[in-house]
Design an enzyme around this catalytic site. Structure first.
Site, PDB file in Angstrom:
ATOM      1  N   TYR A 186      55.803  17.916   0.662  1.00  0.00           N
ATOM      2  CA  TYR A 186      54.678  17.456   1.487  1.00  0.00           C
ATOM      3  C   TYR A 186      55.104  17.316   2.945  1.00  0.00           C
ATOM      4  O   TYR A 186      54.500  17.886   3.850  1.00  0.00           O
ATOM      5  CB  TYR A 186      54.145  16.114   0.959  1.00  0.00           C
ATOM      6  CG  TYR A 186      53.269  15.369   1.962  1.00  0.00           C
ATOM      7  CD1 TYR A 186      52.046  15.904   2.378  1.00  0.00           C
ATOM      8  CD2 TYR A 186      53.674  14.139   2.513  1.00  0.00           C
ATOM      9  CE1 TYR A 186      51.252  15.244   3.318  1.00  0.00           C
ATOM     10  CE2 TYR A 186      52.890  13.479   3.442  1.00  0.00           C
ATOM     11  CZ  TYR A 186      51.681  14.032   3.843  1.00  0.00           C
ATOM     12  OH  TYR A 186      50.898  13.384   4.778  1.00  0.00           O
ATOM     13  N   LYS A 228      53.968  19.430   6.320  1.00  0.00           N
ATOM     14  CA  LYS A 228      53.363  18.797   7.511  1.00  0.00           C
ATOM     15  C   LYS A 228      54.228  19.093   8.742  1.00  0.00           C
ATOM     16  O   LYS A 228      53.703  19.344   9.830  1.00  0.00           O
ATOM     17  CB  LYS A 228      53.216  17.278   7.314  1.00  0.00           C
ATOM     18  CG  LYS A 228      52.181  16.842   6.301  1.00  0.00           C
ATOM     19  CD  LYS A 228      50.757  17.243   6.653  1.00  0.00           C
ATOM     20  CE  LYS A 228      50.165  16.483   7.832  1.00  0.00           C
ATOM     21  NZ  LYS A 228      48.735  16.833   8.044  1.00  0.00           N
ATOM     22  N   THR A 242      51.970  12.875  10.027  1.00  0.00           N
ATOM     23  CA  THR A 242      52.547  11.720   9.345  1.00  0.00           C
ATOM     24  C   THR A 242      53.940  11.382   9.875  1.00  0.00           C
ATOM     25  O   THR A 242      54.641  12.255  10.406  1.00  0.00           O
ATOM     26  CB  THR A 242      52.651  12.046   7.829  1.00  0.00           C
ATOM     27  OG1 THR A 242      53.507  11.111   7.194  1.00  0.00           O
ATOM     28  CG2 THR A 242      53.255  13.428   7.589  1.00  0.00           C
ATOM     29  N   ASP A 243      54.340  10.132   9.687  1.00  0.00           N
ATOM     30  CA  ASP A 243      55.706   9.735  10.073  1.00  0.00           C
ATOM     31  C   ASP A 243      56.744  10.321   9.116  1.00  0.00           C
ATOM     32  O   ASP A 243      57.937  10.323   9.414  1.00  0.00           O
ATOM     33  CB  ASP A 243      55.845   8.209  10.130  1.00  0.00           C
ATOM     34  CG  ASP A 243      55.560   7.503   8.807  1.00  0.00           C
ATOM     35  OD1 ASP A 243      55.119   8.175   7.842  1.00  0.00           O
ATOM     36  OD2 ASP A 243      55.758   6.275   8.727  1.00  0.00           O
ATOM     37  N   GLU A 244      56.270  10.857   7.961  1.00  0.00           N
ATOM     38  CA  GLU A 244      57.225  11.347   6.958  1.00  0.00           C
ATOM     39  C   GLU A 244      58.001  12.565   7.436  1.00  0.00           C
ATOM     40  O   GLU A 244      59.041  12.899   6.886  1.00  0.00           O
ATOM     41  CB  GLU A 244      56.501  11.624   5.625  1.00  0.00           C
ATOM     42  CG  GLU A 244      55.758  10.389   5.151  1.00  0.00           C
ATOM     43  CD  GLU A 244      55.234  10.451   3.724  1.00  0.00           C
ATOM     44  OE1 GLU A 244      55.763  11.220   2.925  1.00  0.00           O
ATOM     45  OE2 GLU A 244      54.288   9.695   3.443  1.00  0.00           O
TER      46      GLU A 244
END
Ligand code: NAD
Ligand code: TYD
Length: 365
Positions: A171, A175, A146-148
């Site tokens: 989260y 990741k 993810t870009d997060e």
């Protein structure tokens, strides 16, 4: 090792693909997309634990159409014995790893499962791939991220593949941890890998706890539409098939060891997006627009709420020739239509553990 020409994309076998988390939102759409590719003649093994977010029914049609080219295994990616058995029995040559705990709000309520699945689960998969594949060069481990992991942007700027990691939620931290492990297995053990970091997805089969399907479901049931904080946080939205097409292209043409950012180049403030959904739903349900918009309710902000995400995806466009196909307006309308015509799916997935979680947590907000 990655400079060795044996590791070039054209040498990948891609006959027996292990898809983890294939009963979830993006994974189930990925499996359907791959089976629709005439050039794919192989077999897909879908390993999924069927948590609250997984629904095997999402692939009921695939199971009946593709017969023994589709195998569903109910199990946990942390189960090393099971992983070894799957790798050996089905002669796995490609892994596309989607399985994860994926919802930021849940990671705030209870991070443990995120560490277990996202970090330990990825570790078990990597260990199995390393052990079984040894030095094979015709195999690939693709990790979906993810870009997060890049953190939060201010009003300007973009996330590039070179942006330093700065995860802010349990989260995104879990990741980020899994991304680092994948990268370490490549650099240390020579495991052939590719990785992708994508922006927010929307489309069919997304669990109605994420912004877009939650709002569709609540508008339908005339329930409040909870907008966090001032509603001005920004996300970059991408239709799920565009994401999956990018993954398809990466596993075929992506360079061993490389990371690719995938994004919609489609930034929306949450409140503007919720208002747009109200407008589309009012029209579809034939309700007065003001009545629908009155459901919008500002609620307490999410702790550590990232302000803005925006992806620069020039690399995958330039090097692999990928680009987005879906326009947001038509993609949103198609998504609304899908949810309105799949009430049984929504009821079924909401009837489990999720329902109990919603009842507890939404009372407290
Ligand atoms: P999802 O929550 O809809 O699906 C996750 C699936 O993984 C479920 O079917 C669940 O049963 C399964 N799973 C969870 N724990 C497992 C375990 N221990 N063993 C086996 N299976 C397990 O998630 P999603 O939105 O489809 O996301 C898929 C992947 O894409 C995730 O890795 C996520 O981080 C990444 N991603 C998601 C988005 C997004 O907008 N949804 C954007 C970028 C990246
Ligand atoms: P979400 O779909 O949870 O994705 P992520 O947090 O991974 O980006 O949320 C998207 C945006 O919408 C995020 O800024 C949080 C916000 N949001 C709300 O305002 N209300 C809600 O009920 C939810 C679920 C999200």
């Amino acid at each position: 090792m990655s400079d060795n020409k044996n590791f070039s994309p054209e040498n990948r076998t891609m006959k027996n693909m292990l898809v983890t988390g294939g009963a979830g939102f993006i994974g189930s759409n990925f499996i359907r997309l791959v089976f629709h590719k005439p050039e794919f003649t192989g077999r897909i093994i879908n390993l999924d634990k069927l948590t609250y977010a997984g629904n095997a029914e999402s692939l009921g049609d695939v199971a009946s159409i593709y017969g023994n080219r589709y195998v569903f295994v109910h199990g946990d990616i942390r189960d090393s014995a099971l992983l070894e058995k799957i790798f050996m029995e089905y002669e796995i040559d490609t892994v596309v790893h989607f399985a994860a705990e994926s919802h930021v709000d849940r990671s705030i309520e209870g991070p443990a499962e995120f560490i277990q699945t996202n970090i330990n689960g990825t570790f078990s998969l990597l260990e199995t791939a390393r052990k079984i594949w040894k030095d094979r060069a015709d195999v690939l481990f693709h990790h979906v991220s993810t870009d997060e992991v890049y953190g939060s942007l201010g009003e300007t700027g973009y996330f590039y593949e070179t942006t330093p990691y700065d995860p802010r939620s349990p989260y995104s931290a879990s990741k980020a941890g899994s991304d680092h492990l994948v990268s370490a297995y490549h650099h240390t053990f020579g495991l052939p890998i590719t990785m992708s970091n994508c922006s927010n997805n929307y489309g069919p089969y997304q669990f109605p706890e994420k912004l877009i399907p939650l709002m569709i479901s609540n508008i339908r049931q005339e329930k409040p539409l909870p907008v966090y904080g001032d509603g001005k946080n920004i996300r970059d939205w991408l239709y799920v098939d565009d994401h999956n097409e990018a993954i398809w292209q990466i596993i075929h043409k992506g360079i061993n060891g490389e990371t690719y950012n995938i994004g919609g180049e489609n930034e929306w403030e949450n409140i503007r997006l919720v208002e747009t959904l109200c407008e589309i739903m009012a029209e579809k349900l034939n309700r007065p627009m003001d009545d629908v918009k009155k459901l919008i309710t500002y609620v307490k902000d999410r702790p550590g709420h990232d302000r803005r995400y925006a992806i620069n995806c020039d690399k995958i466009k330039r090097t692999l020739g990928w680009k987005q196909k879906y326009n947001f307006e038509t993609g949103l309308r198609a998504t609304v239509d899908w949810y309105l015509s799949h009430d049984a799916w929504v009821q079924s997935i909401q009837s489990g553990e999720y329902q109990k979680w919603m009842e507890k947590n939404y009372r407290e907000r």
